[in-house]
Design a protein around this motif. Structure first.
Motif, PDB file in Angstrom:
ATOM      1  N   TYR A  92     -34.429  14.799 -22.173  1.00 28.28           N
ATOM      2  CA  TYR A  92     -33.950  14.428 -20.843  1.00 28.28           C
ATOM      3  C   TYR A  92     -32.445  14.224 -20.721  1.00 28.28           C
ATOM      4  O   TYR A  92     -31.927  14.017 -19.645  1.00 28.28           O
ATOM      5  CB  TYR A  92     -34.687  13.199 -20.303  1.00 28.28           C
ATOM      6  N   TYR A  93     -31.738  14.326 -21.813  1.00 30.54           N
ATOM      7  CA  TYR A  93     -30.319  13.960 -21.742  1.00 30.54           C
ATOM      8  C   TYR A  93     -29.452  14.996 -21.029  1.00 30.54           C
ATOM      9  O   TYR A  93     -29.711  16.194 -21.078  1.00 30.54           O
ATOM     10  CB  TYR A  93     -29.773  13.707 -23.143  1.00 30.54           C
ATOM     11  N   THR A  94     -28.417  14.488 -20.381  1.00 31.17           N
ATOM     12  CA  THR A  94     -27.393  15.310 -19.746  1.00 31.17           C
ATOM     13  C   THR A  94     -26.046  14.656 -20.078  1.00 31.17           C
ATOM     14  O   THR A  94     -25.977  13.445 -20.244  1.00 31.17           O
ATOM     15  CB  THR A  94     -27.537  15.300 -18.211  1.00 31.17           C
ATOM     16  N   ARG A  95     -25.021  15.436 -20.193  1.00 32.84           N
ATOM     17  CA  ARG A  95     -23.678  14.907 -20.461  1.00 32.84           C
ATOM     18  C   ARG A  95     -23.635  13.973 -21.680  1.00 32.84           C
ATOM     19  O   ARG A  95     -23.961  14.365 -22.772  1.00 32.84           O
ATOM     20  CB  ARG A  95     -23.115  14.221 -19.208  1.00 32.84           C
ATOM     21  N   THR A  96     -23.300  12.696 -21.447  1.00 36.73           N
ATOM     22  CA  THR A  96     -23.038  11.789 -22.575  1.00 36.73           C
ATOM     23  C   THR A  96     -24.259  11.511 -23.447  1.00 36.73           C
ATOM     24  O   THR A  96     -25.327  11.157 -22.956  1.00 36.73           O
ATOM     25  CB  THR A  96     -22.534  10.436 -22.029  1.00 36.73           C
ATOM     26  N   LEU A  97     -24.047  11.633 -24.749  1.00 36.06           N
ATOM     27  CA  LEU A  97     -25.044  11.259 -25.754  1.00 36.06           C
ATOM     28  C   LEU A  97     -24.355  10.347 -26.744  1.00 36.06           C
ATOM     29  O   LEU A  97     -23.186  10.577 -27.063  1.00 36.06           O
ATOM     30  CB  LEU A  97     -25.422  12.484 -26.572  1.00 36.06           C
ATOM     31  N   PHE A  98     -25.039   9.386 -27.277  1.00 40.11           N
ATOM     32  CA  PHE A  98     -24.416   8.624 -28.363  1.00 40.11           C
ATOM     33  C   PHE A  98     -25.456   8.065 -29.313  1.00 40.11           C
ATOM     34  O   PHE A  98     -26.618   7.879 -28.949  1.00 40.11           O
ATOM     35  CB  PHE A  98     -23.514   7.501 -27.832  1.00 40.11           C
ATOM     36  N   GLU A  99     -25.005   7.846 -30.530  1.00 44.21           N
ATOM     37  CA  GLU A  99     -25.828   7.173 -31.525  1.00 44.21           C
ATOM     38  C   GLU A  99     -24.935   6.190 -32.261  1.00 44.21           C
ATOM     39  O   GLU A  99     -23.740   6.440 -32.427  1.00 44.21           O
ATOM     40  CB  GLU A  99     -26.420   8.169 -32.532  1.00 44.21           C
ATOM     41  N   ILE A 100     -25.515   5.085 -32.674  1.00 42.56           N
ATOM     42  CA  ILE A 100     -24.757   4.127 -33.477  1.00 42.56           C
ATOM     43  C   ILE A 100     -25.503   3.946 -34.794  1.00 42.56           C
ATOM     44  O   ILE A 100     -26.714   3.706 -34.802  1.00 42.56           O
ATOM     45  CB  ILE A 100     -24.575   2.783 -32.746  1.00 42.56           C
ATOM     46  N   VAL A 101     -24.783   4.141 -35.886  1.00 41.37           N
ATOM     47  CA  VAL A 101     -25.373   3.933 -37.209  1.00 41.37           C
ATOM     48  C   VAL A 101     -24.693   2.719 -37.843  1.00 41.37           C
ATOM     49  O   VAL A 101     -23.644   2.277 -37.385  1.00 41.37           O
ATOM     50  CB  VAL A 101     -25.214   5.187 -38.115  1.00 41.37           C
ATOM     51  N   GLY A 102     -25.304   2.181 -38.886  1.00 39.61           N
ATOM     52  CA  GLY A 102     -24.711   1.019 -39.551  1.00 39.61           C
ATOM     53  C   GLY A 102     -25.470   0.684 -40.811  1.00 39.61           C
ATOM     54  O   GLY A 102     -26.530   1.257 -41.081  1.00 39.61           O
ATOM     55  N   ALA A 103     -24.905  -0.241 -41.577  1.00 35.72           N
ATOM     56  CA  ALA A 103     -25.511  -0.718 -42.821  1.00 35.72           C
ATOM     57  C   ALA A 103     -26.123   0.418 -43.642  1.00 35.72           C
ATOM     58  O   ALA A 103     -27.303   0.364 -43.996  1.00 35.72           O
ATOM     59  CB  ALA A 103     -26.558  -1.790 -42.520  1.00 35.72           C
ATOM     60  N   PRO A 104     -25.336   1.469 -43.993  1.00 35.98           N
ATOM     61  CA  PRO A 104     -25.927   2.617 -44.694  1.00 35.98           C
ATOM     62  C   PRO A 104     -26.569   2.233 -46.029  1.00 35.98           C
ATOM     63  O   PRO A 104     -27.537   2.860 -46.434  1.00 35.98           O
ATOM     64  CB  PRO A 104     -24.744   3.571 -44.894  1.00 35.98           C
ATOM     65  N   GLU A 105     -26.049   1.185 -46.702  1.00 38.91           N
ATOM     66  CA  GLU A 105     -26.637   0.815 -48.001  1.00 38.91           C
ATOM     67  C   GLU A 105     -28.057   0.308 -47.832  1.00 38.91           C
ATOM     68  O   GLU A 105     -28.889   0.454 -48.711  1.00 38.91           O
ATOM     69  CB  GLU A 105     -25.839  -0.280 -48.724  1.00 38.91           C
ATOM     70  N   LYS A 106     -28.301  -0.329 -46.696  1.00 34.60           N
ATOM     71  CA  LYS A 106     -29.634  -0.900 -46.524  1.00 34.60           C
ATOM     72  C   LYS A 106     -30.596   0.066 -45.842  1.00 34.60           C
ATOM     73  O   LYS A 106     -31.784   0.057 -46.108  1.00 34.60           O
ATOM     74  CB  LYS A 106     -29.533  -2.160 -45.660  1.00 34.60           C
ATOM     75  N   LEU A 107     -30.049   0.856 -44.934  1.00 34.15           N
ATOM     76  CA  LEU A 107     -30.927   1.709 -44.118  1.00 34.15           C
ATOM     77  C   LEU A 107     -30.939   3.161 -44.568  1.00 34.15           C
ATOM     78  O   LEU A 107     -31.785   3.931 -44.147  1.00 34.15           O
ATOM     79  CB  LEU A 107     -30.457   1.670 -42.668  1.00 34.15           C
ATOM     80  N   GLY A 108     -29.980   3.516 -45.414  1.00 31.61           N
ATOM     81  CA  GLY A 108     -29.845   4.929 -45.769  1.00 31.61           C
ATOM     82  C   GLY A 108     -28.965   5.599 -44.728  1.00 31.61           C
ATOM     83  O   GLY A 108     -29.019   5.247 -43.554  1.00 31.61           O
ATOM     84  N   ALA A 109     -28.170   6.567 -45.190  1.00 28.55           N
ATOM     85  CA  ALA A 109     -27.264   7.243 -44.258  1.00 28.55           C
ATOM     86  C   ALA A 109     -28.100   7.949 -43.198  1.00 28.55           C
ATOM     87  O   ALA A 109     -29.212   8.378 -43.464  1.00 28.55           O
ATOM     88  CB  ALA A 109     -26.405   8.241 -45.021  1.00 28.55           C
ATOM     89  N   GLY A 110     -27.574   8.022 -42.007  1.00 28.53           N
ATOM     90  CA  GLY A 110     -28.273   8.777 -40.969  1.00 28.53           C
ATOM     91  C   GLY A 110     -29.407   8.017 -40.307  1.00 28.53           C
ATOM     92  O   GLY A 110     -30.091   8.560 -39.460  1.00 28.53           O
ATOM     93  N   SER A 111     -29.623   6.782 -40.697  1.00 24.94           N
ATOM     94  CA  SER A 111     -30.671   6.032 -40.020  1.00 24.94           C
ATOM     95  C   SER A 111     -30.052   5.347 -38.807  1.00 24.94           C
ATOM     96  O   SER A 111     -29.206   4.474 -38.943  1.00 24.94           O
ATOM     97  CB  SER A 111     -31.282   5.011 -40.959  1.00 24.94           C
ATOM     98  N   THR A 112     -30.471   5.778 -37.655  1.00 23.11           N
ATOM     99  CA  THR A 112     -29.820   5.346 -36.429  1.00 23.11           C
ATOM    100  C   THR A 112     -30.295   3.976 -35.983  1.00 23.11           C
ATOM    101  O   THR A 112     -31.492   3.710 -35.968  1.00 23.11           O
ATOM    102  CB  THR A 112     -30.135   6.384 -35.331  1.00 23.11           C
ATOM    103  N   LEU A 113     -29.349   3.138 -35.609  1.00 24.43           N
ATOM    104  CA  LEU A 113     -29.700   1.822 -35.075  1.00 24.43           C
ATOM    105  C   LEU A 113     -29.957   1.912 -33.579  1.00 24.43           C
ATOM    106  O   LEU A 113     -30.897   1.326 -33.056  1.00 24.43           O
ATOM    107  CB  LEU A 113     -28.544   0.837 -35.303  1.00 24.43           C
TER     108      LEU A 113
END
Ligand code: HAM
Length: 426
Positions: free
Chosen positions: A261-282
């Motif tokens: 359903y997305y149009t125009r703006t998209l965003f993702e926020i990642v964090g704490a890569p050591e705990k969640l693994g890289a690429g795990s989106t918050l």
């Protein structure tokens, strides 16, 4: 005997952990109210066609992950996300006619039949928000900045914001063609899922984690060559506002996200890569300017996001001390039970959290339990005290014990607890 177990991927949250959950939920509710959002509660179950229409027939969520069932003659689905239901409620209640801009937030369980792993569950919980009626990039920037502040408050390390624009329907159609042109000669190198997607939903290939797909995509064109002037302008303004706010972000030209359903703006926020693994989106979110019209409402621009509560909790450094009770009433012997129950009730009426043991346990075991509960005082009612209308007030922190009249005890306990809570404050 059969041992009953929870459904795979659906977890209990036991009382020791609930404190951290509540802390995050309260922090979110506070952030949202500071920004003028109001809470909305929509059903956990919606008609299946709503999700198929809103999320997109060829998305992973709709193709593989929905808990759908037919009850009597109704095709129903446990909500896999909150946006479709919020938009349905917004339209159904004619909200657009009453207010020009609507800001809603929500929190609650969502259901997706995914392969469970750390940070990925089949019943998970989201806190999220949707804004209807504001099409400007200022709204997008404000939301992203708000989220960065919220995550900082949760003490989540290594937070990174990724933004992209996927334009409007025209830009996406042109890009889709360009992508198909690029991928068709490479089809044999792609994963079977992606090979199928060249025809059904080529943009989704950009989101694939499969190594074969990632390699084939190395030189793929990006949507940015196809954005219309209005899309480009929106995206430039968004970046300008984020810069003005001093909110760090990275433009990720291949960011697509898993919902159609997305149009125009998209965003993702990642964090704490050591705990969640890289690429795990918050947090994931974006604009969906055509959904309200697609679902039969008056055309209304919209933007929103959702964060996975379990992931926020894995990522967050906040600790919440386990809280039990302030006081324990310890009746010794059957005759003390009645007066003990009355005393416990009086304490609670004063706002003192209090437990009483009416099982006739020994003083030793009642003291052990009081310690385990973190109680500050124990009010001991033995035969001798009863006869005199008195009670022993044992202070587990000051290591004192005083006998006093029952009427008096209430005030003393209250004073000690108030003093203790003052000294605990930073
Ligand atoms: P989403 O990216 O599908 O977006 O999910 C948002 C967040 O929910 C993810 O970043 C993740 O933290 C969490 N999440 C998703 N699936 C799972 C899972 N199986 N287990 C644990 N956590 C999970 C949406 O749901 C959109 N409705 C967001 C949105 C609102 N866009 C516009 N408005």
């Amino acid at each position: 005997m059969t041992q009953h177990r929870a459904v795979k991927g659906m977890n209990d949250v036991l009382p020791d952990d609930v404190g951290r959950w509540q802390r995050v939920e309260q922090a979110f509710a506070r952030t949202m109210s500071l920004h003028g959002y109001r809470e909305v509660r929509t059903p956990f179950v919606e008609p299946t066609p709503l999700f198929v229409r809103a999320i997109g027939e060829t998305t992973d969520v709709v193709e593989k992950e929905m808990y759908s069932f037919v009850h009597r003659d109704d095709a129903l689905t446990l909500r896999p996300e909150g946006t479709a239901g919020a938009a349905r409620a917004y339209i159904e209640h004619g909200v657009a006619a009453r207010e020009t801009v609507t800001r809603w937030w929500y929190a609650g369980p969502m259901f997706r039949a995914e392969r469970p792993q750390r940070g990925r569950y089949r019943q998970f919980h989201q806190v999220g928000a949707e804004v209807f009626g504001d099409e400007g990039p200022g709204c997008d920037a404000e939301i992203i900045d708000m989220l960065v502040g919220f995550l900082a408050g949760l003490q989540i390390p290594g937070v990174k914001v990724l933004v992209n624009s996927i334009g409007g329907a025209e830009a996406r159609a042109a890009y889709r063609e360009a992508l198909v042109r690029y991928l068709t000669p490479k089809a044999a190198e792609l994963s079977p899922d992606s090979q199928r997607r060249i025809a059904t939903n080529p943009l989704r290939i950009l989101d694939s984690k499969d190594e074969r797909d990632r390699a084939a995509l190395m030189d793929a064109p990006t949507i940015h060559d196809h954005l219309a002037a209005g899309d480009r302008d929106h995206f430039a303004k968004l970046r300008e506002y984020l810069d003005a706010l001093g909110t760090p972000y990275a433009v990720e030209a291949r960011l697509v996200r898993g919902l159609d359903y997305y149009t125009r703006t998209l965003f993702e926020i990642v964090g704490a890569p050591e705990k969640l693994g890289a690429g795990s989106t918050l947090v994931g979110g974006g604009r969906y300017d055509s959904m309200v019209a697609d679902l039969g409402g008056t055309p209304t621009p919209a933007i929103g996001f959702a964060a996975g509560l379990e992931r926020l909790l894995i990522a967050s450094e906040i600790a919440v001390p386990a809280r039990g009770v302030d006081a324990v009433v310890a009746p010794l012997g059957g005759a003390a039970t009645g007066p003990g129950l009355r005393l416990a009730r009086d304490l609670r009426r004063e706002g003192i959290r209090c437990e009483i043991d009416t099982r006739g346990s020994s003083l030793k075991s009642q003291l052990r339990r009081a310690n385990a509960l973190g109680a500050r005082v124990v009010l001991i009612l033995g035969d001798e005290e009863l006869a005199q209308g008195r009670v022993q007030v044992k202070d587990l922190e000051a290591h004192t014990q005083d006998s006093m009249a029952i009427e008096h005890a209430l005030r003393v306990v209250l004073d000690r607890l108030v003093a203790a809570s003052r000294s605990e404050q930073p």
